[in-house]
Design a protein around this motif. Sequence first.
Motif, PDB file in Angstrom:
ATOM      1  N   TYR A   1      -5.156  -6.087  -2.578  1.00  0.00           N
ATOM      2  CA  TYR A   1      -3.705  -5.969  -2.366  1.00  0.00           C
ATOM      3  C   TYR A   1      -3.412  -6.030  -0.879  1.00  0.00           C
ATOM      4  CZ  TYR A   1      -4.393  -1.061  -1.087  1.00  0.00           C
ATOM      5  OH  TYR A   1      -4.791   0.091  -0.476  1.00  0.00           O
TER       6      TYR A   1
ATOM      7  N   THR B   1      -7.089   3.360   4.340  1.00  0.00           N
ATOM      8  CA  THR B   1      -5.860   2.914   3.690  1.00  0.00           C
ATOM      9  C   THR B   1      -5.229   1.708   4.366  1.00  0.00           C
ATOM     10  OG1 THR B   1      -4.596   4.534   4.943  1.00  0.00           O
ATOM     11  CG2 THR B   1      -5.341   5.171   2.744  1.00  0.00           C
TER      12      THR B   1
ATOM     13  N   GLY C   1       3.691   1.305  -1.709  1.00  0.00           N
ATOM     14  CA  GLY C   1       3.913   2.444  -0.833  1.00  0.00           C
ATOM     15  C   GLY C   1       4.452   3.660  -1.559  1.00  0.00           C
TER      16      GLY C   1
ATOM     17  N   MET D   1      -0.087   1.974  -4.614  1.00  0.00           N
ATOM     18  CA  MET D   1      -0.500   1.915  -3.211  1.00  0.00           C
ATOM     19  C   MET D   1       0.139   0.722  -2.508  1.00  0.00           C
ATOM     20  SD  MET D   1      -4.499   2.892  -3.727  1.00  0.00           S
ATOM     21  CE  MET D   1      -4.974   2.612  -2.048  1.00  0.00           C
ATOM     22  N   ARG D   2       0.167  -0.414  -3.173  1.00  0.00           N
ATOM     23  CA  ARG D   2       0.726  -1.632  -2.584  1.00  0.00           C
ATOM     24  C   ARG D   2       2.203  -1.474  -2.259  1.00  0.00           C
ATOM     25  NH1 ARG D   2       0.136  -5.079  -6.751  1.00  0.00           N
ATOM     26  NH2 ARG D   2       2.306  -4.845  -7.344  1.00  0.00           N
TER      27      ARG D   2
ATOM     28  N   ASP E   1      -1.983  -5.400   6.013  1.00  0.00           N
ATOM     29  CA  ASP E   1      -3.445  -5.511   5.918  1.00  0.00           C
ATOM     30  C   ASP E   1      -3.868  -5.856   4.493  1.00  0.00           C
ATOM     31  OD1 ASP E   1      -3.864  -4.934   8.564  1.00  0.00           O
ATOM     32  OD2 ASP E   1      -4.230  -2.801   8.235  1.00  0.00           O
TER      33      ASP E   1
ATOM     34  N   ARG F   1       0.029   6.879  -1.388  1.00  0.00           N
ATOM     35  CA  ARG F   1      -1.142   6.405  -0.661  1.00  0.00           C
ATOM     36  C   ARG F   1      -2.146   7.550  -0.581  1.00  0.00           C
ATOM     37  NH1 ARG F   1       0.380   1.802   3.378  1.00  0.00           N
ATOM     38  NH2 ARG F   1       1.744   0.741   1.930  1.00  0.00           N
TER      39      ARG F   1
ATOM     40  N   GLY G   1       0.357  -1.733   7.675  1.00  0.00           N
ATOM     41  CA  GLY G   1       1.270  -2.708   7.091  1.00  0.00           C
ATOM     42  C   GLY G   1       0.756  -4.132   7.248  1.00  0.00           C
TER      43      GLY G   1
ATOM     44  N   ASN H   1      -0.932  -4.345   1.925  1.00  0.00           N
ATOM     45  CA  ASN H   1       0.010  -3.240   2.171  1.00  0.00           C
ATOM     46  C   ASN H   1       1.365  -3.788   2.586  1.00  0.00           C
ATOM     47  OD1 ASN H   1      -1.635  -0.991   1.664  1.00  0.00           O
ATOM     48  ND2 ASN H   1      -2.574  -1.126   3.686  1.00  0.00           N
ATOM     49  N   GLU H   2       2.394  -3.221   2.038  1.00  0.00           N
ATOM     50  CA  GLU H   2       3.748  -3.590   2.462  1.00  0.00           C
ATOM     51  C   GLU H   2       3.990  -3.035   3.866  1.00  0.00           C
ATOM     52  OE1 GLU H   2       6.066  -5.462   0.895  1.00  0.00           O
ATOM     53  OE2 GLU H   2       4.632  -5.850  -0.709  1.00  0.00           O
TER      54      GLU H   2
END
Length: 182
Positions: A178, A134, A70, A67-68, A139, A73, A137, A180-181
């Motif tokens: 984590y 979810t 991408g 998930m981190r 967050d 998701r 970017g 998010n990228e």
Amino acid sequence: MARFRNAFRARASEKVCWRDQTGSATIEFVLWFPLFMTLFLTSFELSYYGMRSVLLERAVDMTVREMRLGISRPQNTQEFKTRVCEKTLLAGSCAEDLMVELILVNQATWNLPQGNIACIDRNDPMQPLPAFGTGGGGDLMLLRVCWLKRPFFATTPYVMGLPRDANGEIALSAVSTYVNEP
């Protein structure tokens, strides 16, 4: 006749039950066997719960990594549960026993959820939907997972002092964060 009576008394006094040695090992066995079996069974179950907890942490970490970065998701809780359960060994009925919360952490206030991790309530036919967003970017996301398992042996929670729910099940939990990228 007196001689016969004296011989009988001498013989009878030798057969007194408190002096008899037969069966003495049985008494020791009856006293110590339950203690050793409880210790053995508790250590077995504690090892099994430790292994399940490590496998849950591993599965959550692998899913969070995807998930981190991408790579994937999940759009809802059920999809996330499925992905965690695919990566968990010794899962059994994993998806029915998991409760997942994915929460956006406000970086201005840093307010984190208070209290225990929410677990499934088997007495409630309508399960509340946990938070699952979810995020976007950049967050910061907090993931909390609870997995309920029934103990093998009824005495284990008492011996180990594990917290149990109303159904006698023990909760295993995993927490991860984590970003998010973008």
